[in-house]
Design an enzyme around this catalytic site. Structure first.
Site, PDB file in Angstrom:
ATOM      1  N   HIS A 204       1.030  -1.104   0.096  1.00  0.00           N
ATOM      2  CA  HIS A 204      -0.043   0.192   0.580  1.00  0.00           C
ATOM      3  C   HIS A 204       1.139   1.563   0.236  1.00  0.00           C
ATOM      4  O   HIS A 204       0.121   2.640  -0.140  1.00  0.00           O
ATOM      5  CB  HIS A 204      -0.633   0.131   1.355  1.00  0.00           C
ATOM      6  CG  HIS A 204      -0.325   0.182   2.681  1.00  0.00           C
ATOM      7  ND1 HIS A 204       0.306  -0.818   3.541  1.00  0.00           N
ATOM      8  CD2 HIS A 204      -0.080   1.778   3.100  1.00  0.00           C
ATOM      9  CE1 HIS A 204       1.112  -0.059   4.006  1.00  0.00           C
ATOM     10  NE2 HIS A 204       0.614   0.948   4.334  1.00  0.00           N
TER      11      HIS A 204
HETATM   12  C1  UD1 Z   1      -2.545   5.535   5.591  1.00  0.00           C
HETATM   13  C2  UD1 Z   1      -0.979   6.218   5.984  1.00  0.00           C
HETATM   14  C3  UD1 Z   1       0.447   5.135   6.323  1.00  0.00           C
HETATM   15  C4  UD1 Z   1      -0.048   3.877   6.494  1.00  0.00           C
HETATM   16  C5  UD1 Z   1      -1.495   3.091   5.720  1.00  0.00           C
HETATM   17  C6  UD1 Z   1      -2.296   2.295   6.375  1.00  0.00           C
HETATM   18  C7  UD1 Z   1      -0.773   8.603   5.799  1.00  0.00           C
HETATM   19  C8  UD1 Z   1       0.342   9.788   5.439  1.00  0.00           C
HETATM   20  N1  UD1 Z   1      -0.277   7.279   5.165  1.00  0.00           N
HETATM   21  O1  UD1 Z   1      -1.937   4.895   4.145  1.00  0.00           O
HETATM   22  O2  UD1 Z   1       1.240   5.818   7.189  1.00  0.00           O
HETATM   23  O3  UD1 Z   1       0.748   2.705   6.328  1.00  0.00           O
HETATM   24  O4  UD1 Z   1      -2.524   4.454   6.345  1.00  0.00           O
HETATM   25  O5  UD1 Z   1      -2.903   1.081   6.387  1.00  0.00           O
HETATM   26  O6  UD1 Z   1      -1.946   8.636   6.665  1.00  0.00           O
HETATM   27  N2  UD1 Z   1      -9.268   4.574   1.148  1.00  0.00           N
HETATM   28  C9  UD1 Z   1     -10.642   4.048   0.874  1.00  0.00           C
HETATM   29  N3  UD1 Z   1     -10.839   3.467   1.926  1.00  0.00           N
HETATM   30  C10 UD1 Z   1     -10.544   4.345   3.678  1.00  0.00           C
HETATM   31  C11 UD1 Z   1      -9.513   3.852   3.303  1.00  0.00           C
HETATM   32  C12 UD1 Z   1      -8.531   4.766   1.885  1.00  0.00           C
HETATM   33  O7  UD1 Z   1     -10.938   3.068  -0.309  1.00  0.00           O
HETATM   34  O8  UD1 Z   1     -11.046   2.715   4.339  1.00  0.00           O
HETATM   35  C13 UD1 Z   1      -8.661   5.000  -0.067  1.00  0.00           C
HETATM   36  C14 UD1 Z   1      -8.541   5.971  -0.730  1.00  0.00           C
HETATM   37  O9  UD1 Z   1      -9.062   6.424  -1.901  1.00  0.00           O
HETATM   38  C15 UD1 Z   1      -7.616   6.955  -0.309  1.00  0.00           C
HETATM   39  C16 UD1 Z   1      -6.476   5.875  -0.478  1.00  0.00           C
HETATM   40  O10 UD1 Z   1      -7.142   4.851   0.233  1.00  0.00           O
HETATM   41  O11 UD1 Z   1      -7.419   8.341  -0.804  1.00  0.00           O
HETATM   42  C17 UD1 Z   1      -5.217   6.512   0.782  1.00  0.00           C
HETATM   43  O12 UD1 Z   1      -5.746   6.455   2.137  1.00  0.00           O
HETATM   44  P1  UD1 Z   1      -4.751   7.262   3.419  1.00  0.00           P
HETATM   45  O13 UD1 Z   1      -5.336   7.602   4.448  1.00  0.00           O
HETATM   46  O14 UD1 Z   1      -4.567   8.117   2.388  1.00  0.00           O
HETATM   47  O15 UD1 Z   1      -3.789   7.097   3.038  1.00  0.00           O
HETATM   48  P2  UD1 Z   1      -3.200   5.175   3.403  1.00  0.00           P
HETATM   49  O16 UD1 Z   1      -2.536   4.612   1.773  1.00  0.00           O
HETATM   50  O17 UD1 Z   1      -4.182   4.564   3.763  1.00  0.00           O
HETATM   51  N1  UDP Z   2      -3.299  -5.748   9.007  1.00  0.00           N
HETATM   52  C1  UDP Z   2      -4.808  -6.658   9.021  1.00  0.00           C
HETATM   53  N2  UDP Z   2      -5.499  -6.997   8.325  1.00  0.00           N
HETATM   54  C2  UDP Z   2      -4.523  -6.702   5.868  1.00  0.00           C
HETATM   55  C3  UDP Z   2      -3.894  -5.714   6.722  1.00  0.00           C
HETATM   56  C4  UDP Z   2      -3.289  -5.362   8.095  1.00  0.00           C
HETATM   57  O1  UDP Z   2      -5.299  -6.203  10.267  1.00  0.00           O
HETATM   58  O2  UDP Z   2      -5.546  -7.156   5.404  1.00  0.00           O
HETATM   59  C5  UDP Z   2      -2.823  -5.131   9.907  1.00  0.00           C
HETATM   60  C6  UDP Z   2      -1.486  -6.037  10.519  1.00  0.00           C
HETATM   61  O3  UDP Z   2      -1.145  -7.537  11.588  1.00  0.00           O
HETATM   62  C7  UDP Z   2      -0.313  -4.416  11.374  1.00  0.00           C
HETATM   63  C8  UDP Z   2      -1.761  -3.249  10.414  1.00  0.00           C
HETATM   64  O4  UDP Z   2      -2.183  -4.040   9.601  1.00  0.00           O
HETATM   65  O5  UDP Z   2      -0.439  -4.246  12.402  1.00  0.00           O
HETATM   66  C9  UDP Z   2      -0.857  -3.217   9.694  1.00  0.00           C
HETATM   67  O6  UDP Z   2      -1.005  -1.805   9.072  1.00  0.00           O
HETATM   68  P1  UDP Z   2       0.097  -1.142   7.659  1.00  0.00           P
HETATM   69  O7  UDP Z   2       0.351  -2.065   7.063  1.00  0.00           O
HETATM   70  O8  UDP Z   2      -1.686  -0.941   6.460  1.00  0.00           O
HETATM   71  O9  UDP Z   2       0.560   0.063   8.153  1.00  0.00           O
HETATM   72  P2  UDP Z   2       1.995   0.662   8.143  1.00  0.00           P
HETATM   73  O10 UDP Z   2       2.019  -0.478   9.597  1.00  0.00           O
HETATM   74  O11 UDP Z   2       2.612   0.142   6.987  1.00  0.00           O
HETATM   75  O12 UDP Z   2       1.954   1.374   8.886  1.00  0.00           O
END
Ligand code: UD1
Ligand code: UDP
Length: 386
Positions: A204
């Protein structure tokens, strides 16, 4: 008893908040704010239901947007809540935008801020998360570090006051889940997997999802290797796989199983029983190591350098050839290398609470009173969660 305002919003923050919230509520009153950064059922509610995390007291419902839009909406909502709730301190964890917004709002109001997972650095400022963590650490009163490396990083930036080495709350969560995953998760059976015979993947990171070439290189590696590969797809990645025309390649590969993101216990069960984890996540790299599953990291650097030093994690970037080569060598991780940390004892949350208690005797911050006037003109409204 102190009133503590905890701010979460993104998936990894729910995981970290679960053990911490349990520990905080033993002696303190906790107000839990969900910014609404993540909102899909599989990215949010499953963690509250599956990890016994109490329902948030407030949900700001900010949703997705550019970094500026999303962070700005959070700032307005969090500021108003700090002013109305008047907590003794604010707690944020990790480095999503929800952490930065909480940090800036608390810092400007002179409310003590505790940062859980302080001091981590990738030394790559093109990552939005790196900006968030540097800024959050700068305004934190308590810097609660998971590793000695994090303490050293802060010292190198001249930050020593309020720094505590407390261990890793994600280990607390992993230990809690490891005892429950096999009894409460049927994901292995549901997906028709054989324990030890499949790979688990997550992707992601912006540098992989927003760069079509990187994403294509990763997909090519997943398709080319021959083991069953389970990939719970982040919604961001689901969208870019479609956008960049990569879905047909995956659909034509019967050994690649795409699913929606799964709940935490399912994810832990998958991690425990996978032959190897492939990921660009921060948290997932560590969890693979906690559960003694080799990890291949689809990035060029990591904040969790200990996982690489121990030999259980390999950094391969978004490079098809290197990913495939790493998969050839995963069995070497399991033989002989030392893995672990004295602070992987499941008590990081308790150590954090002990640090938070230090804040109880601080004088009431002065900034709050001054800014109360500004609040009445913002008229911010909040949606409380169902
Ligand atoms: C965010 C965090 C990242 C973390 C990740 C965990 C920031 C800058 N980044 O990234 O550090 O590792 O979360 O997963 O805060 N979207 C959906 N449904 C949701 C959430 C997101 O469709 O419930 C889609 C939307 O198109 C959105 C995109 O995902 O624009 C990105 O979501 P966003 O929360 O901005 O950043 P992440 O890539 O999830
Ligand atoms: N995780 C989860 N389901 C999934 C993918 C990840 O429960 O399908 C959990 C995982 O066990 C970990 C956390 O989400 O605890 C990590 O989140 P993510 O990878 O989105 O964020 P990051 O750690 O990179 O910020």
């Amino acid at each position: 008893m102190m009133k503590i305002l905890s701010i979460v919003g993104a998936r990894p923050q729910f995981v970290k908040a679960a053990p911490l919230s349990r520990a905080i509520r033993v002696d303190h009153e906790e107000i839990l704010i969900h910014t609404g950064q993540h909102y899909d059922e599989s990215m949010s509610r499953v963690f509250f239901d599956g990890m016994d995390l109490p329902a948030p007291d407030f949900n700001l419902g900010v949703g997705s947007g550019s970094h500026a839009e999303q962070t700005a909406r959070m700032l307005v909502g969090i500021e108003a809540l700090i002013l109305s709730e008047r907590p003794v301190c604010v707690v944020v964890d990790g480095e999503p935008n929800s952490a930065l917004a909480g940090a800036l709002a608390a810092g400007k109001l002179n409310v003590p801020l505790a940062h859980v997972e302080a001091g981590l650095r990738s030394f790559n400022r093109s990552m939005p998360e790196e900006i968030n963590r540097i800024l959050t650490d700068r305004v934190s009163t308590l810097l609660l570090c998971p590793t000695q490396t994090a303490v050293d990083n802060l010292r190198n930036e001249g930050i020593t006051n309020g720094v505590h080495l407390v261990g890793d709350v994600m280990f607390d969560a992993a230990a809690w889940a490891a005892n429950r995953a096999d009894a409460h998760s049927d994901v292995i059976e549901r997906l028709g997997l054989v324990r030890g015979q499949f790979l688990l993947a997550t992707v992601h990171r912006a540098s992989n999802t927003d760069d079509p070439q990187n994403l294509a290189r990763i997909v090519r590696a997943f398709v080319k290797q021959t083991k069953t590969l389970v990939w719970p797809v982040h919604p961001r990645t689901r969208k870019t796989l479609e956008l960049h025309g990569l879905s047909p390649m995956l659909e034509a590969a019967p050994h690649v199983i795409l699913t929606d993101p799964v709940g935490y216990l399912d994810f832990v069960a998958l991690t425990m029983h996978a032959a190897c984890v492939l990921t660009d996540s921060g948290g997932v790299q560590k969890e693979a190591c906690f559960h003694k599953t080799p990890c291949v990291t689809l990035r060029d650097e990591t904040e969790w350098v200990e996982t690489v030093q121990s030999g259980w994690n390999q950094l391969v970037g978004a490079d098809t050839r290197r990913i495939l080569a790493a998969l050839e060598s995963i069995d070497q991780c399991r033989t002989g290398s030392v893995l672990g940390d004295a602070l992987w004892d499941g008590n990081a949350s308790q150590r954090i609470c002990a640090c938070l208690s230090e804040l109880a005797n601080r004088p009431e911050p002065k900034g709050v009173v001054v800014t109360l006037t500004a609040r009445s003109s913002t008229g911010t409204r909040f949606a409380t969660p169902a």
